[in-house]
Design a protein around this motif. Sequence first.
Motif, PDB file in Angstrom:
ATOM      1  N   ILE A  92      -3.154  26.326  13.610  1.00 28.81           N
ATOM      2  CA  ILE A  92      -1.732  25.916  13.393  1.00 28.81           C
ATOM      3  C   ILE A  92      -1.302  24.455  13.807  1.00 28.81           C
ATOM      4  CG2 ILE A  92      -0.676  28.185  13.970  1.00 28.81           C
ATOM      5  CD1 ILE A  92       0.018  26.916  16.657  1.00 28.81           C
ATOM      6  N   LEU A  93      -0.340  23.836  13.380  1.00 34.62           N
ATOM      7  CA  LEU A  93      -0.048  22.548  13.818  1.00 34.62           C
ATOM      8  C   LEU A  93       0.354  22.499  15.451  1.00 34.62           C
ATOM      9  CD1 LEU A  93       2.200  21.328  10.814  1.00 34.62           C
ATOM     10  CD2 LEU A  93      -0.352  20.633  11.408  1.00 34.62           C
ATOM     11  N   LYS A  94      -0.145  21.540  16.194  1.00 35.54           N
ATOM     12  CA  LYS A  94      -0.140  21.452  17.469  1.00 35.54           C
ATOM     13  C   LYS A  94       1.475  21.588  17.795  1.00 35.54           C
ATOM     14  CE  LYS A  94      -0.253  18.382  21.639  1.00 35.54           C
ATOM     15  NZ  LYS A  94      -0.039  19.144  22.285  1.00 35.54           N
ATOM     16  N   HIS A  95       2.443  20.869  17.141  1.00 35.71           N
ATOM     17  CA  HIS A  95       3.539  21.029  17.288  1.00 35.71           C
ATOM     18  C   HIS A  95       4.343  22.367  17.352  1.00 35.71           C
ATOM     19  CE1 HIS A  95       5.347  20.753  13.363  1.00 35.71           C
ATOM     20  NE2 HIS A  95       6.454  21.205  13.837  1.00 35.71           N
ATOM     21  N   ASP A  96       3.727  23.461  16.715  1.00 38.15           N
ATOM     22  CA  ASP A  96       4.009  24.822  16.868  1.00 38.15           C
ATOM     23  C   ASP A  96       3.479  25.636  18.119  1.00 38.15           C
ATOM     24  OD1 ASP A  96       5.515  24.313  14.541  1.00 38.15           O
ATOM     25  OD2 ASP A  96       3.827  24.736  13.225  1.00 38.15           O
ATOM     26  N   GLU A  97       2.536  25.002  18.611  1.00 32.30           N
ATOM     27  CA  GLU A  97       1.736  25.734  19.537  1.00 32.30           C
ATOM     28  C   GLU A  97       2.440  26.549  20.646  1.00 32.30           C
ATOM     29  OE1 GLU A  97      -1.782  23.756  21.445  1.00 32.30           O
ATOM     30  OE2 GLU A  97      -1.419  24.639  23.484  1.00 32.30           O
ATOM     31  N   THR A  98       3.664  26.156  21.263  1.00 32.99           N
ATOM     32  CA  THR A  98       4.169  26.721  22.239  1.00 32.99           C
ATOM     33  C   THR A  98       5.108  28.098  21.886  1.00 32.99           C
ATOM     34  OG1 THR A  98       4.390  24.603  23.659  1.00 32.99           O
ATOM     35  CG2 THR A  98       5.779  26.481  24.070  1.00 32.99           C
ATOM     36  N   ARG A  99       5.698  27.585  20.647  1.00 32.43           N
ATOM     37  CA  ARG A  99       6.561  28.607  20.080  1.00 32.43           C
ATOM     38  C   ARG A  99       5.522  30.029  19.841  1.00 32.43           C
ATOM     39  NH1 ARG A  99       9.321  26.712  15.121  1.00 32.43           N
ATOM     40  NH2 ARG A  99       7.646  24.881  15.662  1.00 32.43           N
ATOM     41  N   VAL A 100       4.483  29.638  19.034  1.00 31.83           N
ATOM     42  CA  VAL A 100       3.449  30.639  18.625  1.00 31.83           C
ATOM     43  C   VAL A 100       3.030  31.428  19.721  1.00 31.83           C
ATOM     44  CG1 VAL A 100       1.425  30.935  17.369  1.00 31.83           C
ATOM     45  CG2 VAL A 100       3.043  29.484  16.147  1.00 31.83           C
ATOM     46  N   LEU A 101       2.487  30.798  20.599  1.00 32.20           N
ATOM     47  CA  LEU A 101       2.027  31.494  21.961  1.00 32.20           C
ATOM     48  C   LEU A 101       2.997  32.351  22.651  1.00 32.20           C
ATOM     49  CD1 LEU A 101      -0.653  31.909  23.489  1.00 32.20           C
ATOM     50  CD2 LEU A 101       0.145  29.900  24.965  1.00 32.20           C
ATOM     51  N   ARG A 102       4.270  31.759  22.634  1.00 33.14           N
ATOM     52  CA  ARG A 102       5.235  32.887  23.462  1.00 33.14           C
ATOM     53  C   ARG A 102       5.284  33.762  22.499  1.00 33.14           C
ATOM     54  NH1 ARG A 102       9.236  27.867  25.440  1.00 33.14           N
ATOM     55  NH2 ARG A 102       7.816  27.334  27.005  1.00 33.14           N
ATOM     56  N   GLU A 103       5.572  33.904  20.895  1.00 33.11           N
ATOM     57  CA  GLU A 103       5.864  34.704  20.116  1.00 33.11           C
ATOM     58  C   GLU A 103       4.531  35.850  20.068  1.00 33.11           C
ATOM     59  OE1 GLU A 103       8.811  34.991  18.778  1.00 33.11           O
ATOM     60  OE2 GLU A 103       8.543  36.848  17.984  1.00 33.11           O
ATOM     61  N   LEU A 104       3.457  35.318  19.938  1.00 33.19           N
ATOM     62  CA  LEU A 104       2.420  36.203  20.211  1.00 33.19           C
ATOM     63  C   LEU A 104       2.189  36.972  21.467  1.00 33.19           C
ATOM     64  CD1 LEU A 104      -0.528  34.226  18.554  1.00 33.19           C
ATOM     65  CD2 LEU A 104       0.380  35.999  17.562  1.00 33.19           C
ATOM     66  N   TYR A 105       2.555  36.569  22.487  1.00 32.50           N
ATOM     67  CA  TYR A 105       2.725  37.097  23.798  1.00 32.50           C
ATOM     68  C   TYR A 105       3.711  38.328  23.727  1.00 32.50           C
ATOM     69  CZ  TYR A 105       2.964  38.373  28.784  1.00 32.50           C
ATOM     70  OH  TYR A 105       2.894  39.130  29.861  1.00 32.50           O
ATOM     71  N   GLN A 106       4.844  37.973  23.329  1.00 30.08           N
ATOM     72  CA  GLN A 106       5.834  38.961  23.104  1.00 30.08           C
ATOM     73  C   GLN A 106       5.386  39.936  22.181  1.00 30.08           C
ATOM     74  OE1 GLN A 106       8.416  38.145  24.839  1.00 30.08           O
ATOM     75  NE2 GLN A 106       9.501  39.959  24.148  1.00 30.08           N
ATOM     76  N   GLU A 107       4.893  39.708  21.122  1.00 33.51           N
ATOM     77  CA  GLU A 107       4.413  40.786  20.182  1.00 33.51           C
ATOM     78  C   GLU A 107       3.358  41.879  20.929  1.00 33.51           C
ATOM     79  OE1 GLU A 107       5.283  41.545  17.065  1.00 33.51           O
ATOM     80  OE2 GLU A 107       3.812  43.069  16.899  1.00 33.51           O
ATOM     81  N   PHE A 108       2.317  41.224  21.556  1.00 34.52           N
ATOM     82  CA  PHE A 108       1.164  42.125  22.039  1.00 34.52           C
ATOM     83  C   PHE A 108       1.550  42.434  23.735  1.00 34.52           C
ATOM     84  CE2 PHE A 108      -0.412  39.840  18.334  1.00 34.52           C
ATOM     85  CZ  PHE A 108      -0.967  41.305  17.766  1.00 34.52           C
ATOM     86  N   PHE A 109       2.493  41.929  24.262  1.00 39.35           N
ATOM     87  CA  PHE A 109       2.611  42.168  25.743  1.00 39.35           C
ATOM     88  C   PHE A 109       3.956  42.424  26.184  1.00 39.35           C
ATOM     89  CE2 PHE A 109      -1.358  39.563  25.409  1.00 39.35           C
ATOM     90  CZ  PHE A 109      -2.452  40.404  25.909  1.00 39.35           C
ATOM     91  N   ALA A 110       4.918  42.414  25.401  1.00 37.95           N
ATOM     92  CA  ALA A 110       6.185  42.566  25.785  1.00 37.95           C
ATOM     93  C   ALA A 110       6.193  44.054  26.304  1.00 37.95           C
ATOM     94  CB  ALA A 110       7.272  42.912  24.618  1.00 37.95           C
ATOM     95  N   PRO A 111       6.895  44.058  27.411  1.00 34.68           N
ATOM     96  CA  PRO A 111       7.048  45.339  28.370  1.00 34.68           C
ATOM     97  C   PRO A 111       7.523  46.684  27.542  1.00 34.68           C
ATOM     98  CG  PRO A 111       8.498  43.783  29.201  1.00 34.68           C
ATOM     99  CD  PRO A 111       8.028  43.303  28.042  1.00 34.68           C
ATOM    100  N   VAL A 112       6.844  47.673  27.920  1.00 34.30           N
ATOM    101  CA  VAL A 112       6.980  49.026  26.896  1.00 34.30           C
ATOM    102  C   VAL A 112       8.598  49.155  26.736  1.00 34.30           C
ATOM    103  CG1 VAL A 112       6.304  51.440  26.718  1.00 34.30           C
ATOM    104  CG2 VAL A 112       4.761  49.933  27.573  1.00 34.30           C
ATOM    105  N   TYR A 113       8.948  49.226  27.922  1.00 34.85           N
ATOM    106  CA  TYR A 113      10.877  49.493  27.734  1.00 34.85           C
ATOM    107  C   TYR A 113      11.295  48.769  26.542  1.00 34.85           C
ATOM    108  CZ  TYR A 113      11.539  45.473  30.531  1.00 34.85           C
ATOM    109  OH  TYR A 113      11.593  44.205  31.175  1.00 34.85           O
ATOM    110  N   ALA A 114      10.600  47.700  26.057  1.00 35.70           N
ATOM    111  CA  ALA A 114      11.250  46.935  24.948  1.00 35.70           C
ATOM    112  C   ALA A 114      11.149  47.596  23.644  1.00 35.70           C
ATOM    113  CB  ALA A 114      10.552  45.454  24.937  1.00 35.70           C
ATOM    114  N   GLU A 115      10.278  48.662  23.605  1.00 34.77           N
ATOM    115  CA  GLU A 115      10.192  49.186  22.323  1.00 34.77           C
ATOM    116  C   GLU A 115      10.917  50.436  22.213  1.00 34.77           C
ATOM    117  OE1 GLU A 115       6.067  49.614  21.523  1.00 34.77           O
ATOM    118  OE2 GLU A 115       5.592  47.677  21.551  1.00 34.77           O
ATOM    119  N   LEU A 116      11.401  51.025  23.470  1.00 30.74           N
ATOM    120  CA  LEU A 116      12.184  52.246  23.438  1.00 30.74           C
ATOM    121  C   LEU A 116      13.650  52.069  22.895  1.00 30.74           C
ATOM    122  CD1 LEU A 116      11.162  53.392  27.048  1.00 30.74           C
ATOM    123  CD2 LEU A 116      10.452  54.116  24.887  1.00 30.74           C
TER     124      LEU A 116
END
Lengths: 455, 455
Positions: B431-455
Amino acid sequence: MKVCKFGGTSLASAQQIKKVANIITADTSRRIVVVSAPGKRFDTDIKITDHLISLADAALSGNDTSSGFRQIMERYEEIISGLGLESSLLNDIEEDLYNRLHSSRKDAGLFTDTLKASGEDASAKLVAAYLTATGLSAQYCNPKDAGLLLNDPPAYPQLLPEAYGRLAALKDNEAICVFPGFFGFTASGVLRTFNRGGSDITGAILAAAVKAELYENFTDVDSVFAANPRVVDQPVSISHMTYREMRELSYAGFAVLHDEALMPAFRAAVPVCIKNTNNPEAPGTMITAERDFSEQPVTGISADSGFSTLYVSKYLMNREIGFGRKLLQILEEEQISYEHAPSGIDDLSVIIRSHQLKPGQDARIVERVKTELAADDVHFRHDFSMVVLVGEGMRHTTGLTARAAAAIARTGANIEMINQGSSEVSLVFGILKHDETRVLRELYQEFFAPVYAEL
Amino acid sequence: MKVCKFGGTSLASAQQIKKVANIITADTSRRIVVVSAPGKRFDTDIKITDHLISLADAALSGNDTSSGFRQIMERYEEIISGLGLESSLLNDIEEDLYNRLHSSRKDAGLFTDTLKASGEDASAKLVAAYLTATGLSAQYCNPKDAGLLLNDPPAYPQLLPEAYGRLAALKDNEAICVFPGFFGFTASGVLRTFNRGGSDITGAILAAAVKAELYENFTDVDSVFAANPRVVDQPVSISHMTYREMRELSYAGFAVLHDEALMPAFRAAVPVCIKNTNNPEAPGTMITAERDFSEQPVTGISADSGFSTLYVSKYLMNREIGFGRKLLQILEEEQISYEHAPSGIDDLSVIIRSHQLKPGQDARIVERVKTELAADDVHFRHDFSMVVLVGEGMRHTTGLTARAAAAIARTGANIEMINQGSSEVSLVFGILKHDETRVLRELYQEFFAPVYAEL
C-alpha cells in the motif's frame, strides 16, 4: 479505408463466401480483404487446413496421398460450383496443390508449411474470382509480390520492419486486394508461416501498413463475451475494450483472437472491430487504445488450466542476493518460461505452464534446485488454474480485490496465489483446477449479474 | 536446563540487575545467563553501547576521549556501588576498557567492535559477581575460552558449525555460567561481532549447543503483541506462536526479536519464551515449532515502510524466456536484493527496500533496464509500505483474503500489490505509506476486535 479479415467459418462454403461478398459490397471503404483457409461447415466437419496437414503427414511417411488430395479438391469443387465460377480456377488450384505436394520434402517443416499455406492461397483466389464475378474490381494479391517479408528461421517469425514500406503500396491498388493470410516469405524467397494466430496477424500487418481507419476481423460470433459461454450461461457482450484488455484476456483462455495477433494494429493505433460474418448488422466488439471505463470496472473474466507450481524454501533466502535470479536461471537452462513468481521471506514459488515439462524433467529440476541452490524444500505441485479479471477501470475501483476474493470464498475454493501489482488492468488468482468452473461462474455473477438482481 | 538472555533494559541499573538475580534464583534450572550491555534506565538515557560507539568515533577521529571514557565508567561505578560489589571489579573493567581504547586503530571496524563488545563483557562480569555475592555459584564465561568461534570476514558473521561441540561442554559447568552476548572470535583469535540481534543470537546458540529445555528471552514487555502498540491501542498479547510466525512478523517491523536471532534455537528445536524482567510472573510469549491454531487464524499483523517499486513493461515480455532472470541479474549486479516480483503478462514489478538505493542509482538502473533489456517503459515509484498478516491457521481459512482486502478497502486505501502464494503463513499487501496507519488499525479491528463486538 478498412482492412477486413475473414476467418475459416466465413469461407467454409459457397453460401458463406456469398455473405463475405455482400459485406464487402455494402461498404466501399473495405479495400483489403484477408482470408483464412475454408474452415468447418458444421461442428464435425474437417477444416481444409487439417486436411492439408494430414496430406503432408501422409506424404512425409510415404503413405498414399491420392485420397487426401481428392478430398481437398472436392471441397474446392463444391465451393466453385456453388459460386458458379469457371472450372479453370479449379484447375489452377489443383495444379498448385499438386506442385506443392511434389516439392522437396527434405525440410519436413517447410514441406508441411508449403502445403498448409495453399489453403489460404486458394481461398484468396476463390474470393477474388467471386468478387470479380459479382461485378466488383477485385484481385488476388500474392504475399511475395506484395512484399510480406519475414525474418529467417529459427527466430520467432516476425515481419521485417522494412516490409511495411512496400506493403503500404497496397492502399493505392485500384482493385480490391484479396490477400491470403497466415504466410509470407523470407528475403531469400522461402515460404514462412506465422506460428499462431496466422491470418489475424496478416490482417493486422496490412491494416498497419496502409494505416487503415479500421481493421475488421470477421468471425462467427456477434462479439467477444465477458466470460466463456461454454461455462457461463449467456454471458454479456463486450462492446468496447482496449488492446491491453484483449491481450490480458487472450492470455488465459479467450480464444477469439490470439493475443499476439493485434500487435501490428496496436503499434499503429488502428482500431479493431470483431464482427460476425453471419450477422454483420450486430455492432461487434471495438478494440482501441483507450476507452471510457466509468461504468463497469471489470471487462471480462478468463480462466485457463494447465499450470504447475515449483515451490522452493530455504532458511535465510531473503538474505541471499541472487537467489531468485539463480532459480530462474535454472528454469531458463531447462527452457522453461515462467508466468508468476510469488515470494515469501524464505520461500519462492514459480508458476509455469505445465505443458513445458518433459517427462522426468520436473524431478531433474527439483534435484538441480536442491543441490545447486542448497534449498531446504523443493517440490512441484500440478493441476492449477489461473483466473484473470481484466478491466481498465479496475485500478480506479477500491474494494474490487475484496469483492473478487469474497466471491471465490463463497464457492469454498481456496486462493492458492494472487498476483496483483504489476499490470494495472488485471488481477490473477491461482486456484485448483477442480474449482475453476465454480469460481468462474461466481465471479461472473459478482461482476456481471443483471442490475435488477441488486434491487 | 534453561538458557536465559537478558536485554539491555534488564541490566541498566543495580535495581534491574537485582531483578535478574531474583529471576535466576527463583528457578534452579536457569544455568546459563546471556547478557546485553547495560541499556537505558529511562527514555532519554543513553545506552552503554551508544556511549562506546561515540568513544570509538572520538578515538578514530583523534578527538578527546577522556570525558566519554569517564561517562562510561560512571555508569559502571553507579551499578557496582548500587549492588554493593567490591571496587576491584571496577578497576578490572576500567583497565580492560583502557586497553581496548589503546589497541590498534588500523582496522577501524575491528577497533569499534572491540570497544562495543566491552559493554556485554563488563555486564557479564557484573552479573556474575553479583550472583556470587548473593550466595549462588556463578562464573563469568569468556566466549573465547568457551569456544564461540565465528567465520572470518568479510562473509556474513556466522558460527562455525564445529563450535557447537565445545559450547556443549557449558552444560557440565558446576557454576551458573554468565556469558556476554553479541560477540565471539574467529579461529585465529580475532574478535568478531554479530551484525544484528547480537545477544539474542548468542543466547540461541548456547541454548542449541546445550540442548536446553527452554530459551528464555527476558526483555521489558510482558509479551509480543499482535500489532504495534504505538499504532494500535492496547493490542492483544500473543501467548503462543511458531518460529515461522515470529520470523514473518519480524520481517516487517516487529522489533521484539530480530528475525535471525532465533535461527539456532529453531534448528535445534529449543522452545523460546519471551518474558518480562519487570514482571516475571506474566506467562510471556511461547515460540515453538508447532502450535494449535484452531482458534485464531491471524496471529499478528506487522507493517513496514521504506519500499520502492521498479516497474518494467515490454510488449511480448512473456514470450521472452529469461526476461525476469535478466532483470534480477541487473539488480544483483547493482547489489540490490529484492522482496517481491509480481508479474503481469507484459510487465514485471520488482519491490525492493528503498534504503539500498544510493543517490543516482535508481536513474542508472532505469537506464540499464531500458537499454540492456529493450524495455518499453521503466520507472521507479517510492514510498510504499508492506502490511503483513501472519498466522499458521491462515492456510486453513477460506475467505481470509477477502476479509483483509475488504478491511483495506474500508479505509479507502488502494491495494498496490498482493503477494500470496508462496509462504503459507503470511499474506502481504503493498500500500502507499500514507495509508499505513489506517490500514493497520482497520486490519487489527477486523481480525482482533473483541468477541463481544460481534454479538
